[in-house]
Design an enzyme around this catalytic site. Structure first.
Site, PDB file in Angstrom:
ATOM      1  N   CYS A  13       0.504   0.954  18.590  1.00  0.00           N
ATOM      2  CA  CYS A  13       0.305   2.109  19.592  1.00  0.00           C
ATOM      3  C   CYS A  13      -0.479   1.933  20.820  1.00  0.00           C
ATOM      4  O   CYS A  13      -1.177   0.882  20.733  1.00  0.00           O
ATOM      5  CB  CYS A  13      -0.584   3.277  18.835  1.00  0.00           C
ATOM      6  SG  CYS A  13       0.049   3.853  17.120  1.00  0.00           S
ATOM      7  N   ARG A  73       3.999  -3.370  23.511  1.00  0.00           N
ATOM      8  CA  ARG A  73       3.328  -3.550  22.315  1.00  0.00           C
ATOM      9  C   ARG A  73       4.134  -3.146  21.218  1.00  0.00           C
ATOM     10  O   ARG A  73       3.739  -3.465  20.077  1.00  0.00           O
ATOM     11  CB  ARG A  73       2.040  -2.394  22.392  1.00  0.00           C
ATOM     12  CG  ARG A  73       0.984  -2.979  23.367  1.00  0.00           C
ATOM     13  CD  ARG A  73       0.006  -1.709  23.579  1.00  0.00           C
ATOM     14  NE  ARG A  73      -0.854  -1.475  22.241  1.00  0.00           N
ATOM     15  CZ  ARG A  73      -1.849  -2.055  21.915  1.00  0.00           C
ATOM     16  NH1 ARG A  73      -2.452  -2.725  22.931  1.00  0.00           N
ATOM     17  NH2 ARG A  73      -2.618  -1.669  21.056  1.00  0.00           N
ATOM     18  N   TRP A  92       3.478   3.512  16.979  1.00  0.00           N
ATOM     19  CA  TRP A  92       3.836   2.774  16.038  1.00  0.00           C
ATOM     20  C   TRP A  92       3.750   3.316  14.727  1.00  0.00           C
ATOM     21  O   TRP A  92       2.630   3.250  14.183  1.00  0.00           O
ATOM     22  CB  TRP A  92       3.489   1.220  16.235  1.00  0.00           C
ATOM     23  CG  TRP A  92       4.348   0.236  15.510  1.00  0.00           C
ATOM     24  CD1 TRP A  92       5.320  -0.304  15.964  1.00  0.00           C
ATOM     25  CD2 TRP A  92       3.849  -0.243  14.155  1.00  0.00           C
ATOM     26  NE1 TRP A  92       5.702  -1.370  14.971  1.00  0.00           N
ATOM     27  CE2 TRP A  92       4.647  -1.299  14.004  1.00  0.00           C
ATOM     28  CE3 TRP A  92       2.851  -0.064  13.337  1.00  0.00           C
ATOM     29  CZ2 TRP A  92       4.486  -2.205  12.808  1.00  0.00           C
ATOM     30  CZ3 TRP A  92       2.437  -0.691  12.270  1.00  0.00           C
ATOM     31  CH2 TRP A  92       3.501  -1.800  12.139  1.00  0.00           C
ATOM     32  N   ASN A 104      -5.003   5.476  18.354  1.00  0.00           N
ATOM     33  CA  ASN A 104      -4.599   4.439  17.799  1.00  0.00           C
ATOM     34  C   ASN A 104      -5.668   4.053  16.469  1.00  0.00           C
ATOM     35  O   ASN A 104      -6.734   4.205  16.610  1.00  0.00           O
ATOM     36  CB  ASN A 104      -4.836   3.128  18.842  1.00  0.00           C
ATOM     37  CG  ASN A 104      -3.814   3.107  19.961  1.00  0.00           C
ATOM     38  OD1 ASN A 104      -2.960   4.141  19.908  1.00  0.00           O
ATOM     39  ND2 ASN A 104      -4.035   2.165  20.885  1.00  0.00           N
ATOM     40  N   GLY A 105      -5.021   3.489  15.454  1.00  0.00           N
ATOM     41  CA  GLY A 105      -5.885   3.212  14.400  1.00  0.00           C
ATOM     42  C   GLY A 105      -5.304   4.112  13.065  1.00  0.00           C
ATOM     43  O   GLY A 105      -4.201   4.649  13.170  1.00  0.00           O
ATOM     44  N   GLU A 154       6.673 -22.713  13.670  1.00  0.00           N
ATOM     45  CA  GLU A 154       6.767 -21.974  15.054  1.00  0.00           C
ATOM     46  C   GLU A 154       8.055 -21.705  15.504  1.00  0.00           C
ATOM     47  O   GLU A 154       8.700 -20.565  15.806  1.00  0.00           O
ATOM     48  CB  GLU A 154       5.601 -22.363  15.852  1.00  0.00           C
ATOM     49  CG  GLU A 154       5.811 -21.756  17.183  1.00  0.00           C
ATOM     50  CD  GLU A 154       5.244 -20.534  17.088  1.00  0.00           C
ATOM     51  OE1 GLU A 154       4.774 -19.909  16.188  1.00  0.00           O
ATOM     52  OE2 GLU A 154       5.322 -19.500  17.807  1.00  0.00           O
ATOM     53  N   LYS A 206       9.875 -17.994  15.724  1.00  0.00           N
ATOM     54  CA  LYS A 206      10.446 -17.421  17.092  1.00  0.00           C
ATOM     55  C   LYS A 206      11.562 -17.090  16.746  1.00  0.00           C
ATOM     56  O   LYS A 206      12.250 -15.953  17.196  1.00  0.00           O
ATOM     57  CB  LYS A 206      10.477 -18.499  18.124  1.00  0.00           C
ATOM     58  CG  LYS A 206       9.263 -18.950  18.944  1.00  0.00           C
ATOM     59  CD  LYS A 206       8.690 -17.759  19.701  1.00  0.00           C
ATOM     60  CE  LYS A 206       7.643 -16.950  18.930  1.00  0.00           C
ATOM     61  NZ  LYS A 206       6.287 -17.311  18.696  1.00  0.00           N
ATOM     62  N   GLU A 213      11.911 -13.665  14.540  1.00  0.00           N
ATOM     63  CA  GLU A 213      11.396 -12.635  15.463  1.00  0.00           C
ATOM     64  C   GLU A 213      12.302 -12.056  16.439  1.00  0.00           C
ATOM     65  O   GLU A 213      12.399 -10.764  16.550  1.00  0.00           O
ATOM     66  CB  GLU A 213      10.022 -12.712  15.587  1.00  0.00           C
ATOM     67  CG  GLU A 213       9.557 -13.345  16.589  1.00  0.00           C
ATOM     68  CD  GLU A 213       8.046 -13.448  16.977  1.00  0.00           C
ATOM     69  OE1 GLU A 213       7.353 -12.439  16.880  1.00  0.00           O
ATOM     70  OE2 GLU A 213       7.681 -14.444  17.476  1.00  0.00           O
ATOM     71  N   HIS A 270      12.925 -31.079  -2.540  1.00  0.00           N
ATOM     72  CA  HIS A 270      12.420 -30.651  -3.808  1.00  0.00           C
ATOM     73  C   HIS A 270      12.952 -29.148  -3.994  1.00  0.00           C
ATOM     74  O   HIS A 270      12.281 -28.256  -4.472  1.00  0.00           O
ATOM     75  CB  HIS A 270      11.122 -30.527  -3.532  1.00  0.00           C
ATOM     76  CG  HIS A 270      10.502 -32.117  -3.638  1.00  0.00           C
ATOM     77  ND1 HIS A 270      10.322 -32.648  -4.758  1.00  0.00           N
ATOM     78  CD2 HIS A 270       9.844 -32.615  -2.443  1.00  0.00           C
ATOM     79  CE1 HIS A 270       9.655 -33.721  -4.328  1.00  0.00           C
ATOM     80  NE2 HIS A 270       9.603 -33.954  -3.091  1.00  0.00           N
ATOM     81  N   LYS A 314       2.936  -6.336  19.733  1.00  0.00           N
ATOM     82  CA  LYS A 314       2.335  -7.365  20.458  1.00  0.00           C
ATOM     83  C   LYS A 314       1.001  -7.539  19.693  1.00  0.00           C
ATOM     84  O   LYS A 314       0.696  -8.920  19.344  1.00  0.00           O
ATOM     85  CB  LYS A 314       2.338  -6.983  21.804  1.00  0.00           C
ATOM     86  CG  LYS A 314       1.504  -8.206  22.671  1.00  0.00           C
ATOM     87  CD  LYS A 314       2.428  -9.463  22.520  1.00  0.00           C
ATOM     88  CE  LYS A 314       1.991 -10.629  23.272  1.00  0.00           C
ATOM     89  NZ  LYS A 314       2.360 -11.847  23.040  1.00  0.00           N
TER      90      LYS A 314
HETATM   91  C1  AGP Z   1       3.971 -14.414  17.659  1.00  0.00           C
HETATM   92  O1  AGP Z   1       5.453 -14.625  18.170  1.00  0.00           O
HETATM   93  C2  AGP Z   1       4.128 -13.274  16.763  1.00  0.00           C
HETATM   94  N1  AGP Z   1       4.584 -11.873  17.575  1.00  0.00           N
HETATM   95  C3  AGP Z   1       2.737 -13.164  16.004  1.00  0.00           C
HETATM   96  O2  AGP Z   1       2.961 -14.030  14.903  1.00  0.00           O
HETATM   97  C4  AGP Z   1       1.451 -13.164  16.525  1.00  0.00           C
HETATM   98  O3  AGP Z   1       1.096 -14.458  16.932  1.00  0.00           O
HETATM   99  C5  AGP Z   1       0.264 -12.682  15.481  1.00  0.00           C
HETATM  100  O4  AGP Z   1       0.594 -11.512  15.424  1.00  0.00           O
HETATM  101  C6  AGP Z   1      -1.037 -12.915  16.064  1.00  0.00           C
HETATM  102  O5  AGP Z   1      -1.413 -12.405  17.171  1.00  0.00           O
HETATM  103  P1  AGP Z   1      -2.756 -12.615  18.134  1.00  0.00           P
HETATM  104  O6  AGP Z   1      -2.656 -14.211  18.392  1.00  0.00           O
HETATM  105  O7  AGP Z   1      -2.908 -11.803  18.902  1.00  0.00           O
HETATM  106  O8  AGP Z   1      -3.847 -12.578  17.035  1.00  0.00           O
END
Ligand code: AGP
Length: 604
Positions: free
Chosen positions: A2, A27, A74, A100-101, A477, A481, A484, A500, A599
């Site tokens: 949010c 976000r 959200w 938010n929260g 990583e 990427k 997501e 394995h 985000k």
């Molecule tokens: C990254 O592409 C992701 N969207 C996600 O994994 C992110 O890295 C994770 O939520 C941690 O966020 P932060 O670095 O703001 O703590």
């Protein structure tokens, strides 16, 4: 997650609130809304979906008020819908608020309010707050009384029709920042929402309330005691919130990586002495640190996995890397342990809870963070900033590069302080570091060939990313990427583990992205390539440009300028990010705001 915006000043509120909500889109959200007070009457508009739906709803409204609040939601409690979108109001429509929260005790509060005769119009936890704010006393008194009843995390922005032009903000375990302009103020969960109007901001702390009108602001605690707070200057440039000619923020941010790398190094290397100088760590008790535990989530955790290898090799410290969401429920042994928390946003709920647990256990905290004054930085003993600038795309790219750079610097620094790092090794790594921006730019120039590879494979649904050593976290990583933003299924694997189990999946439909280093593991990676070829699997290799042997064995070859094995992740990450980007582009995905993602993940 949010996003909150509140405004009081002289500008017309509706366009300003809508623009600010667009700045918060990155976000992640599923609905949006605004509330304004026009000629003493509260007007509320809420829409499921994108902000443009809300804009359509507001088309033709000529209201001129310069006072209002807005929100991107959200969903946590209650499905995404018009009626669950914020702002929420009291029964008489004299109070509107955004939140938010999560209010953890909302059920018992709602039962109490229902017994008292309150009528609810949403399924959210938030609405209880609006009803609790009804009753006797001044808005401030009602607010303090309400806050004392709430459990959980909450950043709130509230307006009361009886106090035209006055906004209240409350912060507990969820960020809230006051933007301070000339006769105008902004309350937001995020700096980009108001960056184009002011770079002066007051960072509220947990347990603080702010009352702001057009002439000034006062901050007090939950008991009503006044607190002295001063604005700071935000170092980000408003232009960083623009796409700057790129189609997406993600692509822009990938292209910023050479600069991020240079900025993150700036002032931290003493070239005369050939050492790393981290002023931020001046009082860190090096000799009493016996172990390190790294806590982080997602991409930041992958940076942490690289940090483990750097710290163990260069500083000879034993390191454990834990997902913050797991660590926080463990009973860790943290004697003589330095806990390193890594986070781009500094607001990730799991990482914050992990740090709180570590503190309770007596550990000292060093955070690696990108956002000045974020919650994480304020509960840490030391902070190393990544200097990546504002990262808007949900998929983290340049922040990852900044995190890895900082962890490398930290390892060199600790290695020297602990007397375990050979000066020649340090010197050669520092020398090589200087050539990396040029090599990064060289990779970026080749992005069209990566686009071409994505055009070949964008219809495929299954991908392996294989790496060993430093390239194993990179495989994780790369896979993260891709999944997501393109929604293709991707699995990052330690290449040695393939036989394995995962090799059972290898066949003509599976594409493997094979990360080949130059060290002793290279020969084993050649073995992996042969195993995949033998099963007709497709192969894209990322390897040194000199590696003709690999080039001949694979379907597509992405060359990386030669560098020290240690530094290779800082180069090899760029084609992985570009590949994910172009795959998502070809698949027609919403790249900067992928579905279901946010985000900064401020709920646990
Ligand atoms: C990254 O592409 C992701 N969207 C996600 O994994 C992110 O890295 C994770 O939520 C941690 O966020 P932060 O670095 O703001 O703590």
């Amino acid at each position: 997650m949010c996003g909150i915006i509140g405004y009081t000043g002289q500008r017309r509120a509706i366009p300003l609130l809508l623009q600010a909500l667009k700045r918060l889109e990155y976000r992640g959200y599923d609905s949006a809304g605004i509330a304004i007070v026009e000629k003493g009457t509260l007007q509320v508009f809420r829409k499921k979906g994108k902000i443009k739906e809300l804009e359509q709803e507001l088309e033709g409204k000529e209201w001129v008020t310069s006072f209002g609040i807005g929100h991107t939601r959200w969903a946590t409690h209650g499905i995404p819908s018009d009626h669950n979108a914020h702002p929420h109001c009291d029964c008489q429509k004299t109070i509107a608020l955004v939140h938010n929260g999560i209010i953890e005790n909302y059920k018992s509060l709602k039962e109490m309010l229902l017994r008292e005769g309150h009528v609810f119009s949403s399924d959210t936890d938030t609405e209880v707050i609006a009803h609790l704010l009804e009753g006797e006393g001044s808005p401030k008194e009602r607010l303090l009384r309400t806050v004392s009843l709430l459990e959980g995390s909450f950043a709130l922005c509230i307006l009361f029709t009886e106090e035209e032009g006055v906004l209240y903000g409350v912060r507990k375990s969820s960020p809230l920042i006051l933007g301070v302009g000339e006769g105008e103020y902004f309350l937001s969960s995020d700096i980009p929402a108001f960056l184009e109007y002011t770079r002066s901001a007051v960072l509220l702390d947990d347990g603080e309330v702010v009352r702001v009108d057009r002439s000034g602001f006062t901050v007090f605690d939950f008991q009503g005691q006044a607190k002295d707070k001063k604005p700071i200057t935000i170092p980000w440039d408003p232009v960083s919130a623009e796409k700057g000619g790129f189609k997406h923020f993600m692509l822009k941010e990938i292209h910023e990586e050479p600069r991020v790398f240079e900025d993150t190094l700036a002032g931290r290397i003493d070239f005369h002495k050939q050492t790393v100088a981290l002023e931020e760590l001046e009082n860190l008790p090096f000799s009493s640190v016996r172990r390190v535990t790294i806590v982080a989530c997602g991409t930041a955790c992958h940076a942490g996995m690289l940090g483990k290898i750097y710290l163990e090799t260069l500083a000879r410290l034993p390191v454990a890397v834990e997902y913050a969401s797991e660590f926080r429920y463990q009973e860790p042994l943290l004697q003589d342990t330095l806990v390193i928390a890594i986070s781009q946003s500094g607001e990730t709920a799991d990482t914050l809870r992990a740090v709180e647990l570590a503190r309770e256990q007596g550990a000292r905290i060093l955070s690696v963070c990108n956002v000045l004054g974020s919650s994480l930085t304020r509960i840490s003993d030391w902070v190393l900033y990544t200097r990546a600038g504002l990262e808007i795309s949900v998929a983290s790219t340049k922040a990852f590069l900044g995190q890895v750079t900082v962890l490398l610097l930290l390892s060199l620094f600790l290695g020297e302080k602990r007397g375990v790092l050979a000066p020649e090794r340090q010197e050669s790594l520092l020398r090589e570091l200087l050539s990396l921006p040029r090599k990064m730019n060289q990779i970026l120039k080749e992005e069209q060939s990566i686009h071409e590879i994505a055009r070949q494979y964008y219809r495929h649904q299954n991908f392996f990313y294989l790496g060993r050593g430093l390239l194993y976290p990179l495989a994780l990583e790369g896979a993260l990427k891709l999944k997501e933003i393109s929604y293709a299924y991707a699995e990052g694997l330690s290449a040695g583990e393939m036989k394995h189990g995962p090799i059972a999946l290898v066949g003509p439909d599976l594409v493997s992205i094979v990360l080949v280093g130059e060290g002793e593991r290279r020969i084993k990676m050649l073995g992996n390539i042969e195993e995949i070829r033998a099963r007709q699997g497709k192969i894209i290799a990322v390897a040194s440009e000199n590696d003709t042997e690999v080039k001949e064995k694979v379907d597509f070859f992405i060359p990386i300028p030669p560098t020290s094995e240690f530094l290779s992740p800082l180069l090899a990450i760029i084609p992985l990010q570009l590949f994910a980007y172009y795959m998502a582009l070809e698949r027609g995905c919403d790249i900067d705001q992928p579905r279901n993602l946010a985000k900064s993940v401020t709920v646990e």
